[in-house]
Design an enzyme around this catalytic site. Structure first.
Site, PDB file in Angstrom:
ATOM      1  CG  ASP A 192      -1.860   1.170   1.209  1.00 52.70           C
ATOM      2  OD1 ASP A 192      -1.431   2.281   0.859  1.00 52.70           O
ATOM      3  OD2 ASP A 192      -3.051   0.969   1.497  1.00 52.70           O
ATOM      4  CG  HIS A 193       1.454   4.238  -3.194  1.00 53.87           C
ATOM      5  ND1 HIS A 193       0.194   3.908  -3.594  1.00 53.87           N
ATOM      6  CD2 HIS A 193       1.557   5.574  -3.363  1.00 53.87           C
ATOM      7  CE1 HIS A 193      -0.435   5.008  -3.994  1.00 53.87           C
ATOM      8  NE2 HIS A 193       0.375   6.036  -3.859  1.00 53.87           N
ATOM      9  CG  HIS A 255      -4.066   4.588  -0.780  1.00 56.48           C
ATOM     10  ND1 HIS A 255      -3.314   3.443  -0.827  1.00 56.48           N
ATOM     11  CD2 HIS A 255      -4.262   4.948  -2.077  1.00 56.48           C
ATOM     12  CE1 HIS A 255      -3.071   3.130  -2.102  1.00 56.48           C
ATOM     13  NE2 HIS A 255      -3.637   4.030  -2.866  1.00 56.48           N
TER      14      HIS A 255
END
Ligand code: BG6
Length: 504
Positions: A192-193, A255
């Site tokens: 999950d950047h 996010h």
């Protein structure tokens, strides 16, 4: 970065990789790989974090010649000083995503290179980076496991996967089970950047290294928490994907929920990855499933010369897909009883920002009527900053109360600052074998359970979103909606951050 920090990180990579790695990027001809994966690999190489003997193999279906491959993977590289060296470290293999021979061919290429580089057992490490659409993800994982997975005694095999991880609890469970059959949990790195973003990584430090925040981090002091993601562009070109996923699956279930977990979780038992992920899962299990009546949905329409969501040819003309959502989550534990966590996210809005805004309660029986609520704002992007809004005496002869802030704006505060892209930090974590900033399987399950009933209800009952013009703040009911949950917005005089004039 201080030399000692750099050395510590390099040592951790070396300890894991013994000086060599082969990174295989699946989906190498695609957008994500070109924009994010390759620039991150390049920057890690340029700043001295890749093992000395690194080779990168791009893999995709497209038949690209070498020049075209290089053009695509370097298109988004900014500092070009080591580009020539980097280009020499990489080549391309084209193949299918569901065909045994293609994977055998890939494996032969990897072995050939390992041989040529003279790699010893322990150095034949393979990192499989899946920059792939969900539809081909499982066949690739299977092909990999069958034909390309290295022998344990030769080195590590690690698989990096990108969202979407399913579309609801059921599909996610199925995906997790299928992957589980192929790879051990410690070999899987689910990206999950947002967890690689500088300010998101700072949330734990802020919370657990500062005594002054400790007593106020609870329902007694905090009135509401707003977590907001605004993007000024629509879904042009991605309509096909987006219409299936909508804004809730695209950025909120992952996010924004990750950000919320870090804001709300209890102190982990230790700073090791599993303790941190345990603390997040524990928190997520206390979050109540979101209710439709705590939700405001929107879809943008054409305005200011920009097209509406449904003007995109890849979007069905009767689509009810929300491109905007505001929703309120409640956490059923002692610390957060009745505190609304208001998540807002939207495409085609008036500006670009991602921030967390923690609004404190009003002063009980205050003697300064003009005083406004304190707020702690963590600005994740753009322009990383943290500022604490508080009331102060107007400087000079005036006794008026004004609102000002304690302001930590990174670019003003830190000289020679280089904030690495989220993907850079995360790939470094894969090399170092640090799972703290990756999503664990039980975390995903708990996250989906919060959103699945709402998502199903939206689909089943065809809930119509409110419309909002491209480039606006969102549906016009938004302020009213937030007010229902106690959010206070300042009246006539807008607050000016970071520089304020005293003349107003
Ligand atoms: C992605 C979403 O996961 O995150 C995109 O699919 C979104 O729709 C993006 O634009 C936002 O990431 P960032 O790093 O640009 O804030």
């Amino acid at each position: 970065m201080a030399a000692a920090d750099q050395k510590e990180l390099q040592d951790a990579v070396d300890q894991q990789m013994k000086g060599a790695v082969t990174v295989i990027v699946f989906g190498a001809s695609g957008d994500l790989a070109g924009k994010k994966t390759y620039p991150a690999l390049y920057n890690l190489y340029r700043t001295g974090f890749m093992p000395k003997d690194t080779h990168i193999i791009g893999y995709a279906r497209s038949k690209l010649d070498h020049d075209e491959y290089i053009r695509r993977i370097t298109a988004h590289i900014k500092d070009k000083d080591k580009e020539e060296e980097f280009i020499k470290m990489t080549d391309y293999v084209s193949g299918k995503y569901d065909e045994d021979e293609s994977f055998q061919k890939l494996n032969e290429r990897i072995e050939e290179l390992e041989e040529k580089r003279g790699l010893k057992p322990g150095q034949k490490n393979r990192i499989f980076y899946m920059a792939l659409p969900p539809s081909v993800f499982e066949p690739v994982a299977e092909g990999l496991r069958k034909f390309v997975y290295g022998r344990k005694e030769d080195g590590h095999s690690r698989i990096v996967i990108e969202k979407p991880f399913g579309k609801d609890t059921e599909s996610c469970t199925e995906l997790l089970n299928n992957i589980k059959k192929l790879f051990a949990e410690e070999e899987v790195y689910r990206i999950d950047h947002y967890l690689g973003k500088e300010m998101v990584k700072n949330i734990m430090t802020l919370r657990f290294a500062n005594m002054f925040l400790r007593p106020m981090w609870c329902a007694e002091s905090i009135d509401n928490v707003q977590i907001t993601l605004k993007e000024p562009f629509g879904t042009e070109g991605r309509g096909g994907y987006f219409d299936e996923y909508n804004i809730i699956r695209d950025v909120m279930q992952n996010h924004l929920l990750q950000v919320m977990s870090l804001i709300a979780m209890e102190k982990p038992k230790g700073s090791d990855p599993e303790s941190i992920r345990d603390a997040k899962v524990e928190l997520l299990r206390c979050v109540q499933p979101v209710k439709l009546h705590d939700t405001l949905l929107g879809q943008y329409v054409a305005a200011n010369g920009k097209p509406g969501y449904k003007d995109d040819d890849t979007v069905p003309k009767d689509s009810i897909c929300p491109t905007f959502a505001a929703m309120v989550l409640f956490i059923n534990n002692k610390r957060w009883q009745d505190v609304p966590f208001i998540m807002k996210a939207g495409k085609a809005l008036d500006n670009t920002k991602v921030e967390v805004r923690i609004q404190f309660k009003d002063m009980p029986s205050g003697i300064y009527e003009e005083a406004v609520r304190n707020e702690l704002v963590i600005r994740i992007q753009p322009d990383e900053a943290m500022y604490f809004k508080f009331n102060s005496k107007n400087p000079g002869l005036s006794k008026r109360v004004i609102t000002t802030d304690l302001d930590l704006t990174y670019k003003d505060r830190y000289k020679d600052m280089r904030i690495p892209d989220a993907y850079e930090t995360l790939i470094l974590d894969v090399l170092r074998s640090d799972h703290a900033n990756f999503v664990r399987d039980d975390e995903l399950d708990a996250a989906w359970k919060i959103f699945t009933p709402l998502l199903h209800q939206i689909d089943r009952d065809h809930i119509q979103p409110h419309t909002y013009p491209y480039g606006s703040r969102g549906p016009k009911d938004l302020d009213c909606f937030c007010k229902r949950y106690g959010v206070q917005r300042r009246g006539d005089v807008p607050y000016e951050w970071p520089v304020q004039s005293l003349a107003k």
